[in-house]
Design a protein around this motif. Structure first.
Motif, PDB file in Angstrom:
ATOM      1  N   VAL A 222       0.836  -1.212   0.000  1.00 55.67           N
ATOM      2  CA  VAL A 222       0.000   0.000   0.000  1.00 55.67           C
ATOM      3  C   VAL A 222       0.867   1.258   0.000  1.00 55.67           C
ATOM      4  N   GLY A 223       2.199   1.070   0.107  1.00 54.29           N
ATOM      5  CA  GLY A 223       3.099   2.216   0.043  1.00 54.29           C
ATOM      6  C   GLY A 223       3.576   2.720   1.390  1.00 54.29           C
ATOM      7  N   LYS A 224       3.639   1.832   2.392  1.00 53.95           N
ATOM      8  CA  LYS A 224       4.110   2.248   3.721  1.00 53.95           C
ATOM      9  C   LYS A 224       5.553   2.738   3.657  1.00 53.95           C
ATOM     10  N   SER A 225       6.420   1.963   2.981  1.00 54.30           N
ATOM     11  CA  SER A 225       7.836   2.337   2.904  1.00 54.30           C
ATOM     12  C   SER A 225       8.030   3.624   2.098  1.00 54.30           C
ATOM     13  N   SER A 226       7.285   3.764   1.022  1.00 51.49           N
ATOM     14  CA  SER A 226       7.367   4.998   0.226  1.00 51.49           C
ATOM     15  C   SER A 226       6.914   6.193   1.056  1.00 51.49           C
ATOM     16  N   LEU A 227       5.871   5.979   1.858  1.00 47.12           N
ATOM     17  CA  LEU A 227       5.374   7.063   2.708  1.00 47.12           C
ATOM     18  C   LEU A 227       6.406   7.445   3.764  1.00 47.12           C
ATOM     19  N   LEU A 228       7.084   6.438   4.353  1.00 48.43           N
ATOM     20  CA  LEU A 228       8.130   6.741   5.333  1.00 48.43           C
ATOM     21  C   LEU A 228       9.243   7.549   4.680  1.00 48.43           C
ATOM     22  N   ASN A 229       9.652   7.154   3.486  1.00 50.61           N
ATOM     23  CA  ASN A 229      10.697   7.905   2.777  1.00 50.61           C
ATOM     24  C   ASN A 229      10.256   9.337   2.513  1.00 50.61           C
ATOM     25  N   ALA A 230       8.977   9.532   2.175  1.00 46.88           N
ATOM     26  CA  ALA A 230       8.476  10.882   1.918  1.00 46.88           C
ATOM     27  C   ALA A 230       8.424  11.703   3.197  1.00 46.88           C
ATOM     28  N   LEU A 231       8.014  11.080   4.303  1.00 44.46           N
ATOM     29  CA  LEU A 231       7.932  11.795   5.579  1.00 44.46           C
ATOM     30  C   LEU A 231       9.303  12.231   6.076  1.00 44.46           C
ATOM     31  N   THR A 232      10.293  11.346   5.904  1.00 42.58           N
ATOM     32  CA  THR A 232      11.635  11.632   6.420  1.00 42.58           C
ATOM     33  C   THR A 232      12.518  12.353   5.405  1.00 42.58           C
TER      34      THR A 232
ATOM     35  N   VAL B 278      14.928   5.733   3.420  1.00 40.73           N
ATOM     36  CA  VAL B 278      15.122   4.902   4.611  1.00 40.73           C
ATOM     37  C   VAL B 278      14.809   3.446   4.311  1.00 40.73           C
ATOM     38  N   SER B 279      13.676   3.213   3.641  1.00 32.15           N
ATOM     39  CA  SER B 279      13.214   1.854   3.366  1.00 32.15           C
ATOM     40  C   SER B 279      13.325   1.547   1.878  1.00 32.15           C
ATOM     41  N   ILE B 280      13.639   0.295   1.565  1.00 39.40           N
ATOM     42  CA  ILE B 280      13.666  -0.155   0.175  1.00 39.40           C
ATOM     43  C   ILE B 280      12.227  -0.263  -0.330  1.00 39.40           C
ATOM     44  N   VAL B 281      11.970   0.288  -1.516  1.00 36.50           N
ATOM     45  CA  VAL B 281      10.637   0.209  -2.096  1.00 36.50           C
ATOM     46  C   VAL B 281      10.695  -0.567  -3.402  1.00 36.50           C
ATOM     47  N   SER B 282       9.586  -1.261  -3.699  1.00 33.49           N
ATOM     48  CA  SER B 282       9.505  -2.084  -4.905  1.00 33.49           C
ATOM     49  C   SER B 282       8.039  -2.340  -5.211  1.00 33.49           C
ATOM     50  N   PRO B 283       7.712  -2.518  -6.480  1.00 36.26           N
ATOM     51  CA  PRO B 283       6.334  -2.898  -6.812  1.00 36.26           C
ATOM     52  C   PRO B 283       5.949  -4.266  -6.272  1.00 36.26           C
ATOM     53  N   GLU B 284       6.966  -5.077  -5.933  1.00 38.02           N
ATOM     54  CA  GLU B 284       6.702  -6.420  -5.431  1.00 38.02           C
ATOM     55  C   GLU B 284       6.141  -6.356  -4.014  1.00 38.02           C
ATOM     56  N   ALA B 285       5.049  -7.045  -3.746  1.00 41.13           N
ATOM     57  CA  ALA B 285       4.479  -7.092  -2.404  1.00 41.13           C
ATOM     58  C   ALA B 285       5.420  -7.827  -1.461  1.00 41.13           C
ATOM     59  N   GLY B 286       5.521  -7.350  -0.224  1.00 43.51           N
ATOM     60  CA  GLY B 286       6.340  -8.022   0.786  1.00 43.51           C
ATOM     61  C   GLY B 286       7.803  -7.637   0.753  1.00 43.51           C
ATOM     62  N   THR B 287       8.114  -6.464   0.193  1.00 52.34           N
ATOM     63  CA  THR B 287       9.522  -6.031   0.137  1.00 52.34           C
ATOM     64  C   THR B 287      10.077  -5.807   1.541  1.00 52.34           C
ATOM     65  N   THR B 288       9.289  -5.180   2.410  1.00 52.42           N
ATOM     66  CA  THR B 288       9.720  -4.968   3.798  1.00 52.42           C
ATOM     67  C   THR B 288       9.495  -6.250   4.580  1.00 52.42           C
ATOM     68  N   THR B 289      10.572  -6.817   5.110  1.00 47.20           N
ATOM     69  CA  THR B 289      10.473  -8.093   5.815  1.00 47.20           C
ATOM     70  C   THR B 289      10.605  -7.944   7.320  1.00 47.20           C
ATOM     71  N   ASP B 290      11.335  -6.925   7.784  1.00 46.36           N
ATOM     72  CA  ASP B 290      11.520  -6.667   9.206  1.00 46.36           C
ATOM     73  C   ASP B 290      11.222  -5.206   9.479  1.00 46.36           C
ATOM     74  N   PRO B 291      10.794  -4.863  10.687  1.00 47.03           N
ATOM     75  CA  PRO B 291      10.578  -3.454  11.011  1.00 47.03           C
ATOM     76  C   PRO B 291      11.838  -2.625  10.759  1.00 47.03           C
ATOM     77  N   VAL B 292      11.653  -1.476  10.113  1.00 47.31           N
ATOM     78  CA  VAL B 292      12.756  -0.557   9.802  1.00 47.31           C
ATOM     79  C   VAL B 292      12.555   0.711  10.627  1.00 47.31           C
ATOM     80  N   GLU B 293      13.572   1.114  11.387  1.00 47.77           N
ATOM     81  CA  GLU B 293      13.460   2.270  12.266  1.00 47.77           C
ATOM     82  C   GLU B 293      14.239   3.457  11.728  1.00 47.77           C
TER      83      GLU B 293
END
Length: 415
Positions: free
Chosen positions: A25-35, A39-54
């Motif tokens: 849904v774009g959680k990692s892209s949103l984090l990158n935009a906020l910061t 910060v987080s790797i983004v990809s069209p592939e679902a499940g790119t983020t595997t562990d919590p990223v701080e």
């Protein structure tokens, strides 16, 4: 000309903000935009983020925050279940939530997640991402009405649309007084009075640095216009005799409790950094009550020792060597100890007769309160390093004397 970097705010006092939602849904892209950082790797592939990223940052005017990006909570398969488990653990420690959904899409999954955040009393902002592709107006009117006052912000992480409005919504939703309502030590040391801080430098201390609770205590004394006198245990008698009067408080590393208690006059309030952290990060009264359960321990009982940090154990490690030895001596028979580190905390606490937790200087207060609540729900008493050590050494009541708010509580527990 020399320049020095300012020490960043400890993670323990940062406002923890978690991003939750489905995969892709774009959680990692949103984090990158906020910061404004990748910060987080983004990809069209679902499940790119595997562990919590701080990502720690300053979110003005709120101050120091810690963003936590999580894996999708709709993952699949055995590996997906493990990823979701790690992401759900983040719910135990966030102070503020961002529920990320696709603009124009809202279903039972999103409604259930919002309900869970609400049940946990976590203030939440809904970010409807990909608003460049669909409008929030496409959501049924009943959905928007059932948000129950939760802010809903249309954003596009890809194009940066709505990001400023999302930041403003986060500022408004943040728990009131998060950074102003707690004191580590300054409320115990009046302005102009002296706090003697006993800091043994042993093999486990990081070279060239002090441990975090010690640094926090020095800073808080100074913020309260008090005077901080820092000594090692062997210099304590000399330091006390050099003062014109009694200090307002003596605080020691728990490992030196016995020798410090001998050197400090009984009229002088004395406690430990670990006990201060119990009050600052958790629930001192609950952990005081848990400490009394040491009296009921018997040989062979299992005790869980929980360390919030992931330091490398040393030969005389406090959690693995000294604390077990002192508790065994107090009980008069060997106990069975299990040790966990970092974010790990067992879902099943039934095997344990006691949980002994560190001061949690590397975690935050919501995480500590969550762990205390889980222990109480399971009927397992929980204490902390300093309280357990003071009890083992027979100086429990004295170590709690600086906190009149728990004296009556302690008396009621013993009645």
């Amino acid at each position: 000309m020399c320049s020095a970097e300012m020490q960043p705010a400890p993670r323990s006092i940062r406002l923890h903000i978690g991003l939750f939602g489905r995969r892709n849904v774009g959680k990692s892209s949103l984090l990158n935009a906020l910061t404004r950082q990748q910060v987080s790797i983004v990809s069209p592939e679902a499940g790119t983020t595997t562990d919590p990223v701080e990502k720690p940052m300053e979110l003005l005017p709120l101050g120091p925050v810690l963003f936590v990006d999580t894996a999708g909570l709709d993952d699949e398969g055995a590996l997906g279940a493990a990823r979701m488990s790690r992401s759900r653990a983040v719910l135990d420690r966030v102070d503020l939530g961002i529920l990320v959904a696709e603009s124009g899409v809202w279903g039972p999954f999103e409604a259930g997640l919002l309900a869970e955040l609400s049940a946990r009393r976590i203030p939440t902002v809904v970010a409807l991402n990909k608003s460049d592709l669909a409008s929030p107006r496409d959501l049924p009117a009943t959905v928007l009405q059932n948000m129950d006052g939760t802010p809903v912000i249309a954003v596009s992480a890809l194009h940066g649309q709505g990001i400023d409005r999302l930041r403003e919504a986060l500022l408004r939703a943040a728990p009131e007084g998060h950074f102003d309502s707690r004191h580590l030590i300054s409320d115990l040391v009046p302005p102009g009075e002296v706090a003697v801080l006993v800091m043994p430098i042993d093999s486990s201390a990081p070279k060239g640095r002090l441990i975090l609770p010690q640094v926090m205590a020095v800073r808080d004394v100074l913020d309260g216009a008090g005077l901080a006198l820092v000594v090692q245990a062997r210099e304590l008698p000399q330091a006390l005799s050099a003062l014109k009067g009694n200090p307002a408080l003596v605080v020691t590393d728990s490992q030196a409790f016995q020798s410090v208690a001998r050197d400090v006059p009984d009229a002088v309030p004395m406690t430990s950094f670990s006990i201060l952290m119990s009050r600052f990060q958790g629930d001192l009264a609950a952990q005081v009550r848990g400490t009394l359960a040491i009296e009921n321990l018997r040989g062979g009982d299992r005790v869980l020792v929980a360390e919030g940090c992931t330091h490398h154990p040393t030969e005389e490690d406090i959690g693995r060597v000294k604390l077990p030895r002192w508790l065994n001596e107090k009980v008069g028979a060997p106990l069975h100890f299990d040790t966990i580190q970092g974010r790990d905390f067992p879902s099943d606490l039934s095997p344990y007769k006691l949980v002994v937790h560190c001061g949690n200087c590397m975690g935050n207060r919501r995480e500590m309160l969550s762990r205390i609540h889980r222990c109480e729900a399971a009927g397992v008493p929980i204490t902390n390093y300093g309280l357990a050590i003071a009890y083992s050494f027979g100086i429990f009541d004295r170590a709690l004397r600086p906190f009149p708010e728990v004296e009556g509580f302690l008396h009621a527990c013993r009645a």
